[in-house]
Structure formats: C-alpha cells, structure tokens
Design an enzyme around this catalytic site. Structure first.
Site, PDB file in Angstrom:
ATOM      1  N   LYS A  67      53.694  37.363  41.644  1.00  0.00           N
ATOM      2  CA  LYS A  67      52.985  38.367  42.446  1.00  0.00           C
ATOM      3  C   LYS A  67      51.704  38.042  43.262  1.00  0.00           C
ATOM      4  CE  LYS A  67      51.026  40.944  39.492  1.00  0.00           C
ATOM      5  NZ  LYS A  67      50.327  41.767  38.565  1.00  0.00           N
ATOM      6  N   HIS A  87      49.728  41.542  28.299  1.00  0.00           N
ATOM      7  CA  HIS A  87      48.757  40.876  29.593  1.00  0.00           C
ATOM      8  C   HIS A  87      47.467  41.502  29.190  1.00  0.00           C
ATOM      9  CE1 HIS A  87      47.053  39.572  33.201  1.00  0.00           C
ATOM     10  NE2 HIS A  87      48.444  39.124  33.707  1.00  0.00           N
ATOM     11  N   GLU A 138      52.297  33.712  31.319  1.00  0.00           N
ATOM     12  CA  GLU A 138      52.687  34.195  32.695  1.00  0.00           C
ATOM     13  C   GLU A 138      51.494  33.988  33.804  1.00  0.00           C
ATOM     14  OE1 GLU A 138      53.582  38.046  32.318  1.00  0.00           O
ATOM     15  OE2 GLU A 138      55.440  37.928  31.061  1.00  0.00           O
TER      16      GLU A 138
HETATM   17  C1  LIG Z   1      50.067  40.286  37.574  1.00  0.00           C
HETATM   18  C2  LIG Z   1      50.850  39.876  36.516  1.00  0.00           C
HETATM   19  C3  LIG Z   1      50.953  38.409  36.008  1.00  0.00           C
HETATM   20  C4  LIG Z   1      49.785  37.380  36.556  1.00  0.00           C
HETATM   21  O1  LIG Z   1      48.476  37.720  36.296  1.00  0.00           O
HETATM   22  P1  LIG Z   1      47.175  36.668  36.625  1.00  0.00           P
HETATM   23  O2  LIG Z   1      46.311  37.622  36.229  1.00  0.00           O
HETATM   24  O3  LIG Z   1      47.398  36.613  38.061  1.00  0.00           O
HETATM   25  O4  LIG Z   1      47.495  35.393  35.837  1.00  0.00           O
HETATM   26  C5  LIG Z   1      51.676  38.190  34.834  1.00  0.00           C
HETATM   27  N1  LIG Z   1      52.522  39.163  34.211  1.00  0.00           N
HETATM   28  C6  LIG Z   1      52.382  40.221  34.533  1.00  0.00           C
HETATM   29  C7  LIG Z   1      53.427  41.096  34.103  1.00  0.00           C
HETATM   30  C8  LIG Z   1      51.628  40.848  35.878  1.00  0.00           C
HETATM   31  O5  LIG Z   1      51.827  42.078  36.258  1.00  0.00           O
END
Ligand SMILES: *Cc1c(COP(=O)(O)O)cnc(C)c1O
Length: 400
Positions: free
Chosen positions: A70, A198, A273
């Site tokens: 993303k 997250h 992630e």
């Molecule tokens: C956006 C997102 C990430 C990446 O998050 P960062 O803060 O950029 O490390 C990882 N997992 C999910 C499900 C996300 O929506």
C-alpha cells in the site's frame, strides 16, 4: 548507483552525488536527473530499501516480513525485495496482479484486507494466495465456498490513540469477540489459522505491540485449550521512521517486541507487515519552482509538485517532510511553498525560511517513499512525478 544522503544537507550546493556502481566513482547529480527526466521527480534508491529490510529482519529474528504494498506499490520495490527474499502483504486484486506480474510466488503472499467482495477472494485464490483476514462473522461466511482452499487470520483491534494513523479504528474485532468468532468459523468449517493486528502506522511506542502480542498470546492459549488449532500470529506494520523527528532506531525499538514474542506459546509462525518502514526513507522528491510572486511582504513560490501530487501524504498521511533547497541566494526569510494546482489547499509550507529562489531552482524533499506517490492524483491534469530508480534489482551488493 547509490544515493549519498549526507550530501543532501549541503543546502545551496548543486553537487549532490549519486555514487554509481559497479564502477565506483561515476556520479550523477540531481540536476542531471532533472535534465534527463524533467521535474517533478521521485528518486528511489534500492540500496535504502535493502538497508531497511535487512535492519528490520535483524531486529525481528524469526519473523517473516511481508512488505505491505500500500505505501508504495511499485514494481521496482517488489523486484528489489524479492531478491532480498521478502514476502508480501496484499489488500486488493491490483496488488495481487502487480506482484504476480513480477514473478512473486503466491506462497510468499498473504491477503490482509478485512473486508472483501466475493470476487476479491476469488481473484486472489485464482492467483494462488491462500491466507486471508476477517474480523466479523459476515466476512467469515464469505469463505464458505472456499473453505477447502482458504485459511483465515482473525484481525483483532487494539486502539492506538497516539499513533499518527490509528488503523484499529476502522478494522478489527475486540479481543473479547475472538472466541465467539472462532466458534462461528468452526460452525461454517472455515479454517482459522491465527490472529493478526495492526497497532497503527508510525507507532513510536513499542508498548502498543507488546500489549497486543500479550493479549493475542493469551487468546491463542485459550483457543488451543478449546481445541482450535491456531498456528500464526501476524503483528502487522506500523514501524516508525524519522521524518527529521527523533524516533528510536529500529533494533532498540523492537527490543520489547522481541521479548514479548519470546513469551508467546510454542509453535507459532510469526509474521509482520511492514510498509512505511521499508520504503519511506528510500525516496527523495525533487520539485522545481515554476513561478513566484511577492504577496503581503513574502515570497510565494509555486512548485510543479504539491499536495495533490507527491505531497499528498501531508493530507492523507498527516506527515511533514524535511525539505531542502538547491539554489537560492541571500538572506533566508519566511516564505510560502505552494503546489501547482489552482486550489488554495495546495500549499506545502506556509511559513518556511528560505533564501530568495528563482524560477527553476529545486526543492528536495526527503523521506518521501511512503504514502506519497501512492496517493498522488493528477488533479488539474498536473502529472504525477516521474519515479526514477537507482540501484534497482539485479544490482544487489552488500549494504553498509
Ligand atoms: C497499511 C497496512 C500495513 C502497512 O502499515 P505501515 O504502517 O505502513 O507499516 C500493513 N498491514 C495492513 C493490513 C495495512 O492496512
């Protein structure tokens, strides 16, 4: 070619060398890149992607890193990370197709969008992606037709009011709902293999992870006692980078996280992630002054990139980027940096101390890799910045 960041601080100088490889000593300046590709530019340095990936791998031993596409869904990033042995975290069919087109094996991918249409699931499965995320009973039910092929992680919500971007507001079930959802999944015979969360993007306090890991550990123990076979914990993204601000270096930051992971029940596959951490410092933006006007006693400089373009993260991601000038002369005075569009929201900095700039002078933005190009638009038909990659795939070397 390696981009030497240290030289960037030479505000006003125009020798900003990119040290070329494989023959050391060859160099390219930002001016040469602008002459070749035009402005605005985003310069992606593959060596910094490698450095970030390796630093996070070393800080989280035993954790499989799935780069979340993303923040910068670009083929060159995928290629570089594939060479590093990374895995990938995908959320849409577009992202599934991008990694598939680069030859990433689907076993290295997970699909982590908590809310999907039937066709999103089907298209990911057709590409061979098997691991998905759900956070409610309706979503679990969507896996009924695919229960022989798909595995699901339950996303648990841990609110982080202090994170710049709180990603547990929109998604995730409460920890207290996990057992109910597991029962529900058992009834549908949908395979739930683990938990994920997250804690929020650009999280600067590792205790957010620790709390979430501890709670998930307890839930996994409880679920296993009830006969659920939970084997995976995915600790998400959120790892912070410095935007010129003081942020702990990653190994120290992950210390408490490593300790929490070590206390987890046995036999868990651990995933993370990371998105921002991998790409943010790897991109430098270059915009040029296309016009200027003196208004109410200060200079307004109009750049060819703005908040509808590479600086979109100032709106959507709530970030500010360290800026430097190449060119300019005389005393610094409070000035305004505006983007090119005809909208008044398109201002990058209202009160920035700058020397007097001329048309054609360059403004360099650092830490511009995450949630910038990805969310840029071509509003007013101003084209998005050209992304130029230095030290791309196929040029792997040891990174200091
Ligand atoms: C956006 C997102 C990430 C990446 O998050 P960062 O803060 O950029 O490390 C990882 N997992 C999910 C499900 C996300 O929506």
């Amino acid at each position: 070619m390696a981009f030497d960041f240290n030289h960037l601080s030479a505000v006003g100088g125009d020798i900003l060398p990119f040290v070329a490889r494989p023959s050391e000593g060859e160099s390219v300046t930002i001016h040469q890149l602008v002459a070749e590709y035009g402005a605005p530019l985003l310069i992606l340095d593959g060596d910094i992607i490698r450095r970030q990936y390796r630093a996070l791998s070393a800080a989280l031993p035993g954790v499989e890193l799935h780069y979340a596409l993303k923040p910068l869904p670009h083929a060159d990033v995928v290629d570089i990370l594939m060479e590093e042995g990374a895995c990938f975290d995908l959320a849409t069919t577009g992202e599934v197709e991008l990694v598939a087109s680069r030859g990433v094996s689907p076993e290295r991918c997970i699909h982590s969008h908590p809310i999907k249409r039937d066709r999103d699931i089907r298209e990911a499965l057709d590409h061979g992606v098997k691991v998905f995320v759900a956070d409610n009973a309706d979503e679990l039910l969507k896996f009924l037709p695919y229960r022989d092929r798909a595995q699901v992680m339950l996303r648990v919500s841990f609110r982080s009011p202090d994170a710049v971007v709180d990603l547990s507001k929109k998604f995730g079930c409460a920890p207290a709902q996990v057992m109910n959802l597991l029962e529900e999944a058992r009834r549908f015979e949908v395979q739930v293999v683990g938990l994920c969360f997250h804690v929020g993007s650009q999280t600067t306090d590792p205790r957010q992870y620790v709390t979430a890991i501890n709670t998930c550990g307890q839930l996994i123990t409880q679920a296993r006692a009830e006969g659920f076979d939970l084997r995976v914990l995915d600790i998400g993204g959120g790892f912070p980078v410095s935007y010129g601000t003081v942020v702990p270096e990653i190994h120290g930051f992950c210390g408490p996280i490593r300790e929490a992971l070590a206390r987890l029940p046995e036999g868990l596959r651990l995933l993370a992630e990371p998105g921002r951490f991998i790409v943010a410092p790897a991109v430098t933006s270059v915009a040029s002054v296309m016009g200027r006007a003196r208004r109410d006693g200060r200079w307004w400089y109009y750049l060819d990139d703005g908040v509808y373009g590479s600086f979109s993260g100032q709106i959507f991601d709530h970030m500010r980027y360290p800026l430097e000038v190449i060119g300019g002369s005389g005393q610094v005075e409070p000035s305004v940096l505006a983007g090119p569009t005809c909208d008044s929201i398109d201002v990058i900095a209202e009160d920035i101390a700058l020397p007097e700039l001329q048309v054609g002078d360059l403004i360099v933005g650092r830490v511009m890799g995450a949630y910038t190009w990805a969310s840029a638009t071509d509003f007013n038909f101003f084209r998005r910045a050209t992304l130029v990659t230095l030290n791309g795939a196929g040029q792997v070397q040891a990174v200091a």
